[in-house]
Design an enzyme around this catalytic site. Structure first.
Site, PDB file in Angstrom:
ATOM      1  N   GLU A  46       0.824  -1.209   0.000  1.00  0.00           N
ATOM      2  CA  GLU A  46       0.000   0.000   0.000  1.00  0.00           C
ATOM      3  C   GLU A  46       0.861   1.262   0.000  1.00  0.00           C
ATOM      4  O   GLU A  46       0.555   2.231  -0.683  1.00  0.00           O
ATOM      5  CB  GLU A  46      -0.957   0.003   1.187  1.00  0.00           C
ATOM      6  N   TYR A 129      -6.235   6.693   3.940  1.00  0.00           N
ATOM      7  CA  TYR A 129      -6.406   5.633   2.946  1.00  0.00           C
ATOM      8  C   TYR A 129      -5.707   4.351   3.376  1.00  0.00           C
ATOM      9  O   TYR A 129      -6.311   3.269   3.395  1.00  0.00           O
ATOM     10  CB  TYR A 129      -5.877   6.067   1.563  1.00  0.00           C
ATOM     11  N   ASP A 147      -9.609   5.768  -2.307  1.00  0.00           N
ATOM     12  CA  ASP A 147      -8.449   6.279  -3.046  1.00  0.00           C
ATOM     13  C   ASP A 147      -8.981   6.936  -4.318  1.00  0.00           C
ATOM     14  O   ASP A 147     -10.190   7.127  -4.482  1.00  0.00           O
ATOM     15  CB  ASP A 147      -7.484   5.143  -3.371  1.00  0.00           C
TER      16      ASP A 147
END
Length: 357
Positions: A46, A129, A147
């Site tokens: 991520e 996020y 996102d």
DNA sequence: GACACGTGGGA
DNA sequence: TTCCCAAGTGT
């Protein structure tokens, strides 16, 4: 009367599609698998994927997980090794925060990632996020993952006309409504897959979209018009100088840039400030300097740069001013130069070959 | 909310 | 060529 699908129908349609069409990615556990995702790998992916394409991330992810298989391994790594391994991927604050986060997990959480959105959010480099994504994907929590893909898909599903970034509140509320209680992680990944492969920014493939019957933008003349966006500023231009100092034993002088600011914490050639007007070409020390004919041009997010590269060959007893190190040219790849300086180095070495001839 | 912060690929 | 953009975060 509004024509709007039940929120649950959207998740059902999307998850059914995801079950068949999910992309196979190195950091992803296939949908329906009993295998649990490794929080370390989910978090690492991520962070790498922030503002970065899957194609660019894949080789870095492989190298990082090969070299540092666990968060404890990464926490124990030397700063310079991690920065060098990140070289070329961009947004280098991510690498500094990556290390800080790994060490915080090791020190404050017994080497185990916290499993709640709030606790994740408190870690360095983990924003709204990433905290939601890790909580949902690695810990199967119900988290609302938003996102740029989700923003686009949601803006289209509900034909939200408010331009970004003002639409964020509205989009987030809609995302909350359609996020299922179960399989929120699969749902998030399915939304991102949809945004990356079908509901793309420029020419969405509505004809094969599993959500077109749920989509308000599909019923408009121009689905791609969503989400509307505020106009962008023009990109300014800057100029600068860099210094290629090559010693007669085949080494070059590299410095490390301060942690704050552009390319922070990375190895680099010595260089001037980058200004709107050409700074004076004041070399770090007197020598026989030769400027390369063409500047190295590089485009950053918020400005473009013309970097003049000046070359000097010096004797073995030369010591440039300030902190730095003599780095062997035949191991330049290992120095971990960011792309701008990698290009400057290539230009300087190409020039030297021409000199030799 | 605005801005700083990289890079490479696609249209 | 030029512009846009890609799984954002920190200040």
């Amino acid at each position: 009367m509004r024509v709007e699908s039940e929120p649950m129908k959207i998740a059902e349609d999307l998850l059914a599609h995801y079950g068949v069409h999910a992309r196979r990615l190195p950091w992803r556990v296939p949908p329906g698998s009993n295998e649990a995702a490794d929080p370390y790998r989910v978090w690492l992916s991520e962070v790498m994927l922030q503002q970065t394409t899957v194609a660019a991330v894949a080789p870095y992810f492989a190298r990082f997980t090969d070299r540092w298989p666990t968060v404890a391994d990464l926490a124990a790594a030397a700063d310079g090794d991690v920065m060098a391994a990140w070289a070329g991927l961009g947004y280098y604050a991510r690498a500094r925060n990556l290390l800080a986060c790994a060490r915080a997990v090791a020190r404050d959480h017994g080497g185990v990632f916290p499993d709640t959105e709030d606790a994740l959010r408190a870690l360095p480099g983990v924003g709204a996020y990433t905290a939601a994504a890790v909580a949902a994907i690695a810990f199967r929590r119900r988290a609302v993952v938003v996102d740029a893909n989700v923003e686009r898909v949601v803006a289209r599903l509900f034909a939200i006309a408010t331009p970004l970034p003002a639409a964020r509140t509205e989009i987030r509320a809609a995302a909350h409504r359609i996020t299922p209680d179960a399989r929120a992680g699969d749902f998030a990944q399915a939304m991102m897959d949809l945004g990356a492969t079908i509901c793309t920014s420029r020419s969405p493939a509505c004809g094969i979209c599993p959500l077109r019957q749920d989509c308000a933008a599909f019923r408009t003349a121009d689905p791609a018009a969503f989400p509307a966006k505020a106009a962008k500023k023009a990109r300014p231009h800057r100029l600068g100088h860099a210094w290629w100092i090559e010693r007669d034993d085949g080494r070059i002088w590299l410095i490390r840039r301060p942690d704050k600011g552009m390319l922070g914490g990375m190895r680099a050639l010595p260089s001037s400030d980058w200004s709107v007007t050409a700074p004076p070409a004041a070399p770090p020390f007197p020598a026989l300097w030769t400027a390369l004919a063409d500047p190295v041009t590089h485009v950053f997010t918020h400005f473009s740069l013309d970097l003049m590269v000046h070359v000097a060959r010096v004797e073995g007893d030369c010591l440039p001013p300030g902190e730095g190190e003599w780095w062997p040219l035949d191991r330049l790849d290992e120095a971990g130069l960011p792309t701008l300086f990698r290009r400057a180095a290539d230009a300087a070495m190409k020039e030297n070959i021409q000199d030799a001839w």
